[in-house]
Structure formats: C-alpha cells, structure tokens
Design an enzyme around this catalytic site. Structure first.
Site, PDB file in Angstrom:
ATOM      1  N   ASP A 443       0.818  -1.215   0.000  1.00  0.00           N
ATOM      2  CA  ASP A 443       0.000   0.000   0.000  1.00  0.00           C
ATOM      3  C   ASP A 443       0.854   1.269   0.000  1.00  0.00           C
ATOM      4  OD1 ASP A 443      -2.410   1.421   0.093  1.00  0.00           O
ATOM      5  OD2 ASP A 443      -3.266   0.068   1.592  1.00  0.00           O
ATOM      6  N   ASP A 501     -10.752   1.796  -3.641  1.00  0.00           N
ATOM      7  CA  ASP A 501     -11.309   1.459  -2.324  1.00  0.00           C
ATOM      8  C   ASP A 501     -12.823   1.390  -2.371  1.00  0.00           C
ATOM      9  OD1 ASP A 501      -9.090   0.975  -0.878  1.00  0.00           O
ATOM     10  OD2 ASP A 501      -9.019   2.892   0.162  1.00  0.00           O
TER      11      ASP A 501
HETATM   12  C1  GLA Z   1      -5.894   1.569   2.155  1.00  0.00           C
HETATM   13  C2  GLA Z   1      -6.256   0.473   1.177  1.00  0.00           C
HETATM   14  C3  GLA Z   1      -7.306  -0.412   1.773  1.00  0.00           C
HETATM   15  C4  GLA Z   1      -6.809  -0.998   3.071  1.00  0.00           C
HETATM   16  C5  GLA Z   1      -6.390   0.125   4.014  1.00  0.00           C
HETATM   17  C6  GLA Z   1      -5.708  -0.426   5.243  1.00  0.00           C
HETATM   18  O1  GLA Z   1      -6.925   2.454   2.325  1.00  0.00           O
HETATM   19  O2  GLA Z   1      -6.671   1.021  -0.030  1.00  0.00           O
HETATM   20  O3  GLA Z   1      -7.650  -1.448   0.872  1.00  0.00           O
HETATM   21  O4  GLA Z   1      -5.738  -1.860   2.817  1.00  0.00           O
HETATM   22  O5  GLA Z   1      -5.477   1.003   3.386  1.00  0.00           O
HETATM   23  O6  GLA Z   1      -5.337   0.567   6.107  1.00  0.00           O
END
Ligand code: GLA
Length: 700
Positions: A443, A501
């Site tokens: 990430d 997301d």
């Molecule tokens: C980001 C990612 C999510 C998740 C969160 C975890 O927002 O896009 O899919 O992994 O971090 O904190």
C-alpha cells in the site's frame, strides 16, 4: 530559399501500425505513427512541411526532443541548467541511428554542452511503440535536468481528448474535451501516479468511441509526478508531449551520470479506444507467461478492519474456503503497535499483544484449508508514533521538521537512502522467508509533498525489484488508497492493482470502464463487498456485485461470518461461475461496447480464436424507456454459428412485462454476422442489475 527534404531513418511496422522516423537537418522526429503502410519506400517530399510567411525561415517538425533553437515555439522538450545558470540553449543533432528488427536506437549530441541523449524506439510485436530515453552528462560540470518531454505526433484530424481521473474511491472517471486550436496540459504533483489523473491520454477523431474512430493513446510508464501537453497550437500540428514532471534540482547529473527518463508507450488504432487498449493489454501481458489461475482472494479489510482476533479470523477462513476462495489476505493491523491508523507503520514485526504466537497459527490454519496466505504492508511509510520513527526521525522526509504535514497520520520514508531500503528489504524479507506467504498487498496511503518524487519513485522501484527478485514466487499487488498508483512503470514489478477502495458495484462499472483502457482485467483487483457498500452506503444484490467483480481478478471483501447458509451457497455459485470463465477473462480480448443508450453498460471478453465470449449487460439507472437498442456483437466470426445462453447468477431484475423474448430464457443460435448486424433484442433490465451471456461456437 531551398527547402531540404527530411531523411527517413527507419520505417517500423507491426500488424497494427507503421512508424516512420525521419530527421530534418540532422534532428530526428516521428514523421508518422498511424495505420499500417506497405513497406514501400517513402518519397521524402511527402514529409516536407514547407516554410510560410509571417514566421521563421525554417521548417519546424515535431522533434522527438523539441528545442527552441530549432524554431520550436511550443513547450520545450528539454530544459537543462548548469549550476546557477538560467536554462541552457541546447542544440542536439543526430550522431548515430542504428536499426535492428523493429528497434531504432538514436544518439543525439549537443557538442558544445557535451550532453548526449540515447533514444530507443521499439515497435513492440504486441502493438505499442515504446520510447525509452537516457540523458548522459559527458561534460565536466554538474547538470540539472529540469524537463525531458518526448514529442509524439497524433493524427491531424484528432479533435477530442479523453483523460481519466477522479478522486479516492472514484478513480479513472472519463473526461472528454474538445481539442481545437488549444493546448491542454495535465500535471500530476502528488508524488505517486495519483487518483486525480492517470498518466494517459487518448486523442481521436471527432466523437471517437470505444469501438469506432481513429485513436492514439499515449501513456507514461511512471509512478511519480508527470506532465503531459496536448498541443495543437505550435505549427498547427497535433502532438502529445509526455514526461516526468521535475522540480528544480530534483535530477542533478554529476559528470558522467545518467538520467533515465520514464518510457513513453504509444499505440494507434482505427478501431476506437478498444483497439488501443488491446495493444496496451497485450504489451503488459508480454511481460510474463499467461497466468490463468489467479486465486480468488478473501481480503480481511472490510470484514474486520483493525479488529484482529485469531479465532474470528480462523472462522472467517473456514467460511472462505467453503465458498471456494483460494487465498486469504490479512490486511492492515497485524504489526507492532498497529491498533488503528495512528501508529505502527515502519515496525514490520508481528504485534505480539494481538498475535501472541505470531502469524503462524493463522497461516497454518489457512494453508490446512487448502488456501494460500497473503499479507498487507505499507513499506514506504512511517507513523511518527512508531519505534522506527523514534529511532530514525531523519529517515522520514520532513521528519525533523517541528510540524511536518501528515497524511493519514503518516510520513514518507526517504527511499533514496540505501539504509532505509536495506531496513525495509530486511524487514519484509524476514517475514517472507520465515512464513508461507504467497502474496503481498503493498500500500501507499498518502501523497508526497516537495521535490522528492523522482528519487522516491526510483527508490520504490529498486525495493520492488530487490524483493520480487528475492521472492519470485510471491505475487505483489500495488495499492495506494485504492487506485492511486496504477501505471505501466510499476506494473513491471507486480501482478495486480487494487483498483479502488470503492467496491460499490455501480461505481466500479465506471471505474473499471476507465482503468481497463490501460490495464487488462487479470491485473485489476475486483472484490465482492457487503450488500451495503462501506464507502457509498448503497445497497446492491449479490448478482450485480458478483457480475461486476467478475470482470477482473476476483476477490471477496465482506464479513462472511454474517452470511446465512443460503447466502453462502449463492456466493459459492458466483465464485464457481467466475472460475469457469477465469481463463477466458484473463486471456481474451476485452471489449467495452458503445451503446446508444447511456443508461446501459455493456462489456464483453472474446477469446482470441473468437470461439467463445462472455458478455455483461447492465442497466445503470432508469431512462425514458425500458426498451433499448439491441445488443450487437461485432468481434465474433461472421460465418460461425454461435449459441447464446444466459448465465444464472441469481435472477436479474426485469421491469414489468408480459413476456420476454424467448432467447432470454431458452437461448438462441445465431451466426456471428447476425449477432453483429441484427443483434439481440434486450429485455427490460431494471437499474443496478446485470445479465450475463455465454456465447459459444456450435460445432457443425
Ligand atoms: C488503504 C487500502 C485499503 C486498506 C487500508 C488499510 O486504504 O486502499 O484497501 O488496505 O489502506 O489501512
């Protein structure tokens, strides 16, 4: 005055495109990128531009590196400085041009500055033209590279530009602009590819669509800042100039040092955007052997968030395995001090307060169920509240400022530092080496500020490279708060992007319509979420969520412990249908359909031999009529007889009717030509529902 014709340096051809590279007075440029030409010799007077009154007494061409010293009045292709000098006036001329197969290597030199540039132009068998550029400082002075933009010509009749962008949880939304006598500039200064703007433009003939029109797509394979100028003002030529956006002092070249610019990837099609996308997809597919077995994922994020508990997660894994899931991914929350998003980033060891026996019991449980295990990291970041930051505040960009700007409570580690990269490599490598981990979700949850983008991006690539080399069997996913880092630069190192997301099926149709213009389905993570979407609060039926998520690399991100037996059966059915079509979805040609009714969303995948297709027809929202234009399928073989059958994912919802066309329930046989020209009369789908059709060749 005498007009000197250009000289053709190379004429590259593949099955889609011809590229003619020429030089005028020793300066190379792309004379043509477009429909395939026969390999006949080109009379160079075809390429001459002439000199008009009211301007300079020189002919101006769209030089690959366009310079004011040659009479270029648009955005300069290169900007260099020495010490505190103002921008230097450069004058590069061709030193050598060598062709081998479909690759042309050009060396241009500025003899007075002692700077040389190597440009490698390759017309890939998969379709696109790639242009890779390296600037070499052969002088004895330090040089600052402030800009390097490659100029690519697009068709003179291009009249519209399509770009993709948006925001967190709504990425890659299309924006179309008229391209008249205008200069349109795109800029990304977020330090990562960004949610706001993907680094790609599509320029095309008036009203070009997914399935029609001439289209040129130009992409910068880069995960940092970029700029793109679509210029139709300078000399009334239509060009796209693409390059990394560099801030002053960001790239300083010591004597004998190089600047490797990001590769420009360009494709042309006379068949609309789909034709360009197919080439982009095939190019990405050419990086590795086809993988038709990408495991269905269960991701824990929207199931439990930070609420990690071994027993709950084991139960979740039990249900996941029972519905056909093949890989269980533990998301954020497992490492030292990470009880919420305010602390812990940087401390990449298991939090023993939550995981007293480490991750092994969960991993063993998951593997005993026959699933693989994956783990979330966010290597480039650090929370001020972490052991790492307390020990090494100087490792964070702006970490020693009294009030640095935070993003999601975090700072960015300085990846240009070897010690930082070594620390991260060692931490991640230790986990991957001592646990059975098949997958890393990587990430990157905040933008960068200031002039660190270049060094960060190069550092991140180096770290990716080291880890993927050390662990060739681990698959990697790029996530940046969803789709904030989607590009072909980072794609070299990984297998999957977390597309967004938002797993709201309705929004996802739009997001996926955008992002598939660049990236093939099998690289796009696409999950079935809870009935009520966590990011939008909207409710959707499983059949709609499932049909949407199927067009990608399927996963489930939903607390499966809340499902009753019947719901589990339905989910299991959706997953089994996906598995039936996974190989087709992940190797076939993906087609976004143009349909006159904007309340409809239609897309399909056709196998490369055109024997099989999967078609998805959705209604997005209500329109003035339930009746709509027929579904036409133009990518099948005209003379072949096909069978069309509806796939049952749970009943699609129909508007009030007194009889549907027979084929909807009983299927139909039709030739490719009939399906292309007569089409299938569509039943009255209700909004936010999808009908899936399986088309197969009937053997005769
Ligand atoms: C980001 C990612 C999510 C998740 C969160 C975890 O927002 O896009 O899919 O992994 O971090 O904190």
């Amino acid at each position: 005055m005498t007009i000197v014709p250009p000289v053709v340096l190379a004429h590259l051809n593949n099955q889609f495109t011809s590229v003619v590279v020429a030089a005028h007075t020793g300066v190379p440029y792309l004379a043509y990128v477009g429909a395939r030409l026969a390999e006949d010799e080109i009379d160079t007077s075809l390429l001459q531009r002439g000199v008009l009154g009211g301007g300079l007494d020189v002919e101006v061409y769209p030089w690959l590196i366009a310079e004011p010293s040659k009479g270029w009045m648009g955005r300069p292709g290169i900007a260099l400085r020495q010490g505190s000098s103002s921008t230097l006036s450069t004058a590069f001329t061709l030193h050598s041009a060598t062709t081998s197969h479909n690759e042309l290597t050009l060396n241009v030199v500025d003899h007075s500055l002692n700077i040389s540039i190597e440009l490698i132009l390759r017309l890939e068998n998969s379709g696109p033209l790639t242009i890779s550029t390296t600037v070499h400082n052969a002088s004895d002075m330090e040089i600052s590279v402030d800009a390097l933009r490659i100029t690519t010509p697009v068709g003179p009749s291009c009249a519209e530009i399509l770009t993709l962008g948006g925001r967190h949880a709504m990425e890659a939304v299309e924006e179309r602009q008229t391209w008249g006598r205008t200069r349109i500039a795109l800029e990304n200064r977020t330090g990562r590819t960004s949610h706001e703007q993907l680094g790609v433009v599509f320029a095309g003939t008036p009203h070009f669509g997914e399935q029609h029109g001439q289209v040129w797509g130009v992409h910068l394979a880069w995960s940092g800042n970029f700029e793109c100028v679509c210029d139709s003002v300078t000399e009334a030529m239509r060009v796209v100039q693409m390059g990394e956006l560099l801030l002053p002092q960001e790239v300083l070249l010591a004597p004998d040092a190089h600047y490797v610019a990001p590769t420009v990837v360009m494709a042309y099609s006379s068949q609309g955007i789909n034709g360009v996308s197919h080439q982009f997809h095939n190019y990405l597919r050419s990086f590795s052997a086809p993988d038709t077995h990408r495991p269905v994922i269960a991701n824990t994020w929207e199931a439990v968030y930070f609420d990690h508990d071994l027993s709950t997660l084991c139960q979740l894994a039990d249900v996941a395995a029972s519905v056909g899931i093949e890989r269980f991914v533990l998301d954020d929350g497992w490492f030292h001090g990470r009880r919420d998003d305010t602390a812990g980033l940087g401390d990449w060891w298991v939090d023993t307060s939550v995981w007293p026996q480490g991750l092994t019991p969960l991993i063993d449980h998951v593997r005993n169920l026959g699933m693989e295990f994956g783990l979330w990291f966010e290597p480039e970041m650090v929370n001020p509240d972490s052991e790492l930051f307390r020990t090494h505040p100087e490792w964070a960009l702006n970490g020693t400022l009294s009030e640095p700007i935070l993003g999601r409570n975090q700072l960015v580690l300085d990846l240009s530092r070897e010690d930082v990269r070594e620390y991260l490599f060692a931490s991640i490598d230790a986990l991957l080496s001592t646990h059975e981990i098949s997958y890393v979700k990587w990430d990157h949850n905040r933008p960068l500020i200031g002039g660190a983008s270049h060094a960060q991006t190069v550092g991140a690539y180096a770290l990716f490279d080291a880890l993927t080399t050390a662990h060739p069997h681990v698959q990697f996913e790029s996530c940046a708060s969803g789709g904030g880092r989607i590009d072909m630069g980072i794609a070299t190192y990984l297998d999957r992007f977390w597309t967004s997301d938002s797993i709201d099926a309705l929004d996802r149709l739009e997001i996926q319509k955008g992002v598939t213009k660049l990236i093939p389905l099998e690289m796009l993570g696409s999950h079935i979420g809870s009935p009520t979407c966590h990011t939008t609060g909207r409710k959707h039926a499983l059949s709609f969520r499932g049909a949407t998520a199927m067009f990608g690399w399927l996963g489930v991100e939903w607390n499966l412990l809340t499902l009753d037996e019947r719901e589990r059966e339905k989910l299991s059915h959706v997953i089994s249908v996906y598995k039936q079509f996974r190989a087709l979805l992940h190797t076939g040609n993906y087609i976004r359909h143009d349909h006159p009714d904007t309340t409809m969303h239609i897309h399909s995948v056709v196998s490369s031999d055109a024997r099989e297709a999967l078609v998805s027809v959705s209604r997005l929202h209500n329109g003035p009529s339930h009746r709509t234009a027929p579904l036409t399928l133009t990518d099948l073989s005209p003379d072949v007889l096909y069978s069309v059958q509806r796939i049952d994912l749970g009943t699609p919802r129909w508007a009030l009717h007194r009889g549907l066309p027979d084929w909807v329930n009983n299927g139909v046989h039709a030739t490719g030509a009939q399906l292309a020209h007569m089409g299938l009369v569509l039943p009255p789908l209700l909004p936010e529902s999808t009908m899936l059709l399986h088309i197969t060749q009937v053997s005769r």
